[in-house]
Enzyme design. Sequence first.
Site, PDB file in Angstrom:
ATOM      1  N   ASP A 108      19.651  10.199   4.529  1.00  0.00           N
ATOM      2  CA  ASP A 108      18.681   9.135   4.826  1.00  0.00           C
ATOM      3  C   ASP A 108      17.250   9.625   4.581  1.00  0.00           C
ATOM      4  OD1 ASP A 108      20.710   7.481   5.469  1.00  0.00           O
ATOM      5  OD2 ASP A 108      20.576   7.811   7.651  1.00  0.00           O
ATOM      6  N   CYS A 109      16.990  10.883   4.951  1.00  0.00           N
ATOM      7  CA  CYS A 109      15.623  11.403   4.816  1.00  0.00           C
ATOM      8  C   CYS A 109      15.358  12.042   3.469  1.00  0.00           C
ATOM      9  CB  CYS A 109      15.287  12.355   5.960  1.00  0.00           C
ATOM     10  SG  CYS A 109      16.570  13.588   6.265  1.00  0.00           S
ATOM     11  N   TYR A 110      16.431  12.429   2.759  1.00  0.00           N
ATOM     12  CA  TYR A 110      16.291  13.003   1.398  1.00  0.00           C
ATOM     13  C   TYR A 110      17.226  12.220   0.480  1.00  0.00           C
ATOM     14  CZ  TYR A 110      14.091  17.144   3.529  1.00  0.00           C
ATOM     15  OH  TYR A 110      13.268  17.990   4.212  1.00  0.00           O
TER      16      TYR A 110
END
Lengths: 134, 390
Positions: free
Chosen positions: B129-131
């Site tokens: 989700d963050c990368y």
Amino acid sequence: MPRKRFDLAFPPNQATKPITYHLVKDFDLTPNILRAQIQPGQEGRMLLEITGPKESFDAGIAFLEAEGITVSPAATDIRLDEDVCVLCGLCTAVCRPGALVMDAAGDLIFDKDKCVYCEACVIACPRRAVTLSF
Amino acid sequence: MAKTWDEINARIASGEAVVMTAEEFSAVAADEGISKAAKRVDVVTTGTFGPMCSSGVVLNFGHSDPPIRIGEITLNDVEAYGGLAAVDTYLGVTQPSRTKGIEYGGAHVIEDLLRGKSVRLRAYSAGTDCYPRTEIDTWVTLEDLNQAYIFNPRNAYQNYAVAVNSGDQAIHTYLGTLLPRFGNATYCSAGALSPLLNDPTYRTIGVGSRIFVAGAPGYVAWEGTQHNPNQTRDENGVPVAPAGTLAVIADLKQASPAFFSAATFTGYGTSAFVGIGVPIPVLDEEIAATLALTDADISATVIDYGVARRSRPLLGRVTYAQLRSGEIEVEGKTVPTGPISSLKQARRIATELKSWITEKGFTLQEPLQLLPQIGSQSVKPLEIRTGEVN
């Protein structure tokens, strides 16, 4: 008895002719193939050391040239790229004829007359700084 | 009359320090005697330039947009480690290329970076989700990187083996091609110029020592892997076989391709010649005595690599002076020798380090922690077990 090394360049249509046979049989010469790269239909190269009497020698070379082979003295076949070499000396460890030696200053000394073009140094050099030009 | 680290550093700062390479110091000690030389000289510089397989670099690439958490990574087709944070990696010198094999490895990537060349970075990720990015294909230069530092877990081996081969076939080793039936002998040490052979008991070289690493100012970070202070020693206390080692750290951006050279050993693999130089303070006559040792005083053990076992047959000792003469006697046979560690480069490094001290005020750092000393540890083997240790 003279002994010399020659770099023979064969034209593509000449690459299959048994020239060493003729040198022995017709000219009483002793050819010693140090290195050869001969493919039918392609330009061939041979590093040949020839020993024999002076008069047969000249006749043998003339025969080779008459056969369309370019004969040149083998002197600059091996090259050391000094920008790449780090003077580690590992090539001297595999040079059986002692053509490559280190001097006291840690420099590499190459005596071409002792070189038999066996390529051991080419394979040993960790920097790939030694190349044969043929 | 002993000198302190502070006194020596004050003399370096004021430009009065007398600095010599280990070879120059040996000559002076032979001429004037150890006592006089110890008084007159403040610092002795050492150097070595041999293949050091346990070497590599830590790199940080910065974040792309959208960002990627790198899982698998190659640089010019050479795999680097994907098990660190999102855009950090460690590239080891011995890692071979996926396309060119051992002719181009991690060491070659590092040398290319040092030469200012662009290197192709390709990386893959499962995406998070963050990368969210799952793939990246780009080109980077050394200048682009946030951090790039050398971290070598084992360098500057204190002495090394002399390799010969009793077998009937040539063998390809990390000590070069060994010709059959004792056809040659190879050796790999700077001998009298080698850092740890000049301080055989690790009095002055320890964690925090300021040193020369591949042309950059760096530090001894830790004991090197396989550091073995318990190795057999001669009457001068100098090991006669591989003993102490150093883990070193330095900024890759300040390093030079003149002192870091990629290497390929045919039939073995990729490695890198790394230049290491260590300044040694001439604190007293005791250290001066080991600094004064020459190649004729330092020995190495001849080992038969024709026997492919952990414990190989030992075939006697020879001095570095004998090795440098071009031939040694092994089992009654005259065997031609060849070096692997560059004497010319070792001299260049010791001389360069000398100029750092005399011209640039490069001061010495007393160890923040000593390396493991004699009696504290040796090297343990790896046993092959059939189950868990109880």
